[in-house]
Design an enzyme around this catalytic site. Structure first.
Site, mmCIF file in Angstrom:
data_model
loop_
_atom_site.group_PDB
_atom_site.id
_atom_site.type_symbol
_atom_site.label_atom_id
_atom_site.label_comp_id
_atom_site.label_asym_id
_atom_site.label_seq_id
_atom_site.Cartn_x
_atom_site.Cartn_y
_atom_site.Cartn_z
ATOM 1 N N GLU A 365 -12.425 1.551 5.014
ATOM 2 C CA GLU A 365 -11.817 2.887 5.159
ATOM 3 C C GLU A 365 -12.663 3.787 6.055
ATOM 4 O O GLU A 365 -12.734 5.001 5.865
ATOM 5 C CB GLU A 365 -11.599 3.565 3.790
ATOM 6 C CG GLU A 365 -10.832 2.746 2.783
ATOM 7 C CD GLU A 365 -9.368 2.573 3.130
ATOM 8 O OE1 GLU A 365 -9.031 2.667 4.320
ATOM 9 O OE2 GLU A 365 -8.575 2.320 2.210
ATOM 10 N N GLY A 366 -13.306 3.174 7.045
ATOM 11 C CA GLY A 366 -14.203 3.889 7.938
ATOM 12 C C GLY A 366 -15.626 3.781 7.428
ATOM 13 O O GLY A 366 -15.920 4.179 6.299
#
Length: 384
Positions: A365-366
């Site tokens: 998610e980054g």
């Protein structure tokens, strides 16, 4: 040790109690065997769907739970404290539902959203590619519109898909034109002619739920499965990721809480030099720091969630929550291994698994480096 939660309504308190009951009955007894065997928990997500736990953050009119995000995230934390892989997959499912709910037409939502929110279709999120992880604008997977109006032919490779090969639908991002405004979003069916999946990745943790690559070989996606407008894909993807980062923050906090619980239980039972090890100041202070870090991580994700629930900007706070909670999970799980000493390094106790599971949360998610970039850009453009 259950967390003493401050919940906004009696209904939310009942929901947390139900979640704990289901998690203790369905998740906790199965996690060790499935993670060790790297075997998929057949039927488990259907059980969560029937209990209403897969659509909590979405409106009741579409089959969701109608819960504020601060409540949904605390449910997610309870799941993660028992089985991180299942909680992460639940978060990803919620993330995959966001494009349709936030950008789909009324007809699209009425057609597909109830099945997704009730868990009859479990979702995956298909954004990353082998050469385009953090740099989403570099996507090369193509969706070419057909002249006969039948839809789009998709060709290319996608990577790092949670529930890959098992999901009933994928929020798919593919290029329909050159440039950063040339990416579009599709609600892709889980089974399509011309879609195949690679072998599950051999991961350090979260082994019971597969992560795979997907290979699109001219697969046809119908015209009405385009979500939003052509070229709107990156806007949709980044909007979804703000929510997904909060989900991972909650999962990381639940994992850290589980590690803290295991360390505290061990420290209260183990003795050395005639005293419980919890009574030795050095170890007691270590446990205190772990507890303070878990409390801080929880407060951070709840602050971001409450901003979201109030309709206020929360992107910077979501990145901060993801950064703080996942770094906390890595530190607390590592410290839990230290508290257990040699036993912590064995598979006889769950803390070594917690430590392995925590690492990926700093990446997906980054990455946490990307979260720092989002936060710094937010400071350079203050929210009004």
């Amino acid at each position: 040790m259950d967390v003493d939660r401050l919940l906004p309504t009696p209904e939310a308190a009942d929901l947390i109690a139900l979640t704990r009951e289901i998690a203790d009955r369905e998740l906790a007894p199965r996690v060790d065997a499935h993670e060790a065997a790297e075997s998929y928990p057949e039927g488990l997500f259907a059980t969560l769907g029937k209990a209403g736990l897969l659509g909590l953050a979405y409106p009741e009119e579409y089959g969701g739970g109608g819960q504020p995000y601060e409540v949904y995230l605390q449910v997610l934390e309870e799941l993660a404290a028992r089985w991180a892989a299942v909680a992460v997959a639940t978060s990803v499912h919620t993330l995959a539902c966001h494009p349709l709910y936030a950008f789909g037409t009324d007809a699209q939502k009425e057609r597909w959203l109830p099945s997704m929110l009730e868990g009859r279709l479990v979702g995956g999120y298909s954004l990353s590619e082998p050469q385009a992880g953090s740099d989403a604008a570099a996507l090369s997977c193509k969706a070419e519109r057909q002249e006969d109006g039948s839809g789009y032919r998709v060709s290319g490779t996608k990577a790092w898909i949670t529930h890959g090969g098992r999901a009933g639908f994928y929020a798919l991002f593919a290029r329909t034109a050159p440039g950063s405004h040339g990416v579009s979003c599709f609600l892709a069916p889980g089974e399509a002619e011309g879609l195949s999946f690679g072998a599950p990745e051999r991961k350090m943790g979260l082994q019971a739920v597969p992560t795979t690559s997907a290979y699109w070989d001219g697969a046809l996606i119908e015209e009405d499965r385009l979500i939003g407008a052509e070229g709107q894909g990156l806007q949709i993807a980044f909007s979804a990721l703000d929510n997904g980062r909060l989900g991972i923050a909650a999962c990381a906090t639940g994992l850290a809480q589980a590690a803290l619980n295991a360390a505290v239980d061990y420290a209260n039972e183990r003795t050395t030099f005639g005293r419980r090890i919890v009574d030795h100041q050095g170890l007691g202070f270590l446990l205190a720091d772990m507890a303070a870090a878990v409390d801080a991580a929880r407060a951070t994700y709840l602050d971001a969630a409450r901003r979201r629930d109030l309709g206020r900007p929360f992107s910077r706070q979501a990145s901060a929550a993801k950064l703080i909670a996942t770094d906390t999970a890595m530190k607390v799980t590592t410290d839990a291994v230290q508290v257990l000493g040699g036993y912590g390094y064995t598979r006889d106790f769950p803390v070594e698994r917690y430590m392995r599971e925590a690492k990926i949360m700093q990446i997906f998610e980054g990455t946490n480096q990307i979260q720092r970039l989002v936060i710094s850009r937010g400071l350079a453009r203050p929210e009004k």
